[in-house]
Design an enzyme around this catalytic site. Structure first.
Site, PDB file in Angstrom:
ATOM      1  CD  GLU A  74      -9.810   6.536   0.671  1.00 18.58           C
ATOM      2  OE1 GLU A  74      -8.681   6.245   0.220  1.00 18.58           O
ATOM      3  OE2 GLU A  74      -9.996   7.307   1.635  1.00 18.58           O
TER       4      GLU A  74
ATOM      5  CG  ASP B  74      -2.044   1.003   1.107  1.00 16.18           C
ATOM      6  OD1 ASP B  74      -3.207   0.567   1.052  1.00 16.18           O
ATOM      7  OD2 ASP B  74      -1.763   2.223   1.063  1.00 16.18           O
TER       8      ASP B  74
ATOM      9  CG  HIS C 128      -8.625  -3.226  -2.246  1.00 13.76           C
ATOM     10  ND1 HIS C 128      -9.575  -2.506  -2.939  1.00 13.76           N
ATOM     11  CD2 HIS C 128      -8.393  -2.540  -1.112  1.00 13.76           C
ATOM     12  CE1 HIS C 128      -9.888  -1.427  -2.257  1.00 13.76           C
ATOM     13  NE2 HIS C 128      -9.204  -1.422  -1.131  1.00 13.76           N
TER      14      HIS C 128
HETATM   15  P1  AMP Z   1      -9.868   1.267   0.388  1.00 16.78           P
HETATM   16  O1  AMP Z   1     -10.143   2.483   1.240  1.00 16.78           O
HETATM   17  O2  AMP Z   1     -10.208  -0.013   1.075  1.00 16.78           O
HETATM   18  O3  AMP Z   1     -10.503   1.404  -0.959  1.00 16.78           O
HETATM   19  O4  AMP Z   1      -8.292   1.234   0.225  1.00 16.78           O
HETATM   20  C1  AMP Z   1      -7.605   1.758  -0.870  1.00 16.78           C
HETATM   21  C2  AMP Z   1      -6.135   1.676  -0.540  1.00 16.78           C
HETATM   22  O5  AMP Z   1      -5.407   1.835  -1.746  1.00 16.78           O
HETATM   23  C3  AMP Z   1      -5.638   2.752   0.426  1.00 16.78           C
HETATM   24  O6  AMP Z   1      -5.070   2.143   1.585  1.00 16.78           O
HETATM   25  C4  AMP Z   1      -4.600   3.515  -0.394  1.00 16.78           C
HETATM   26  O7  AMP Z   1      -3.493   3.931   0.384  1.00 16.78           O
HETATM   27  C5  AMP Z   1      -4.212   2.493  -1.440  1.00 16.78           C
HETATM   28  N1  AMP Z   1      -3.692   3.014  -2.687  1.00 16.78           N
HETATM   29  C6  AMP Z   1      -4.215   3.997  -3.454  1.00 16.78           C
HETATM   30  N2  AMP Z   1      -3.455   4.189  -4.554  1.00 16.78           N
HETATM   31  C7  AMP Z   1      -2.448   3.292  -4.491  1.00 16.78           C
HETATM   32  C8  AMP Z   1      -1.337   2.975  -5.330  1.00 16.78           C
HETATM   33  N3  AMP Z   1      -1.105   3.640  -6.480  1.00 16.78           N
HETATM   34  N4  AMP Z   1      -0.487   1.996  -4.943  1.00 16.78           N
HETATM   35  C9  AMP Z   1      -0.694   1.328  -3.792  1.00 16.78           C
HETATM   36  N5  AMP Z   1      -1.731   1.567  -2.964  1.00 16.78           N
HETATM   37  C10 AMP Z   1      -2.584   2.539  -3.299  1.00 16.78           C
END
Ligand code: AMP
Length: 117
Positions: free
Chosen positions: A98, A33, A103
């Site tokens: 988000e 992440d 995932h």
């Molecule tokens: P969620 O709130 O469950 O949708 O989690 C989305 C996650 O994706 C968050 O913890 C972000 O920090 C992570 N995230 C967003 N963009 C990226 C990226 N380019 N590479 C790795 N993680 C990411």
């Protein structure tokens, strides 16, 4: 809402943007992440075009099983299985999702509280 082919995780799966990949099979990709919430924070994603758990179909059962077994193997490879870890799947707005590509968060390396906020 429909699946966004140009979403961030779709691009990572297609290797169009970089990520620190820690695990890959035919159906599953896992990477660090970018904004870690624990000393170990890995995202485990199916290569399916599925937005959330709510978007799953019965035919996805096999791949979702593979996702959980990937979490088991990654936790062992990273050496966090004995102390423990948390798997989280945020689903839609109230859970704080988000990124709308399904995932699993694998969080480890610190003591966690329960219930989550
Ligand atoms: P969620 O709130 O469950 O949708 O989690 C989305 C996650 O994706 C968050 O913890 C972000 O920090 C992570 N995230 C967003 N963009 C990226 C990226 N380019 N590479 C790795 N993680 C990411």
């Amino acid at each position: 809402m429909t699946y966004d082919e140009n979403g961030i995780f779709a691009k990572i799966i297609r290797k169009e943007i970089p990520a620190k990949i820690v695990y890959e099979t035919e159906n599953v990709l896992a990477f660090e992440d970018v904004n870690p919430k624990a000393p170990v924070h890995v995202l485990i994603v199916p290569k399916l075009r599925v937005m959330s758990v709510d978007d799953l179909a019965d035919e996805h059962a096999q791949v979702m099983g593979e996702l959980l077994l990937a979490a088991r193997d990654i936790a062992r490879e990273l050496g966090v299985n004995e102390h423990g870890y948390r798997l989280v799947i945020n689903t839609n707005a109230n859970a704080g999702q988000e990124v709308f590509h399904l995932h699993v968060h694998l969080l480890a390396g610190r003591k966690m509280t329960w219930p989550p906020g």
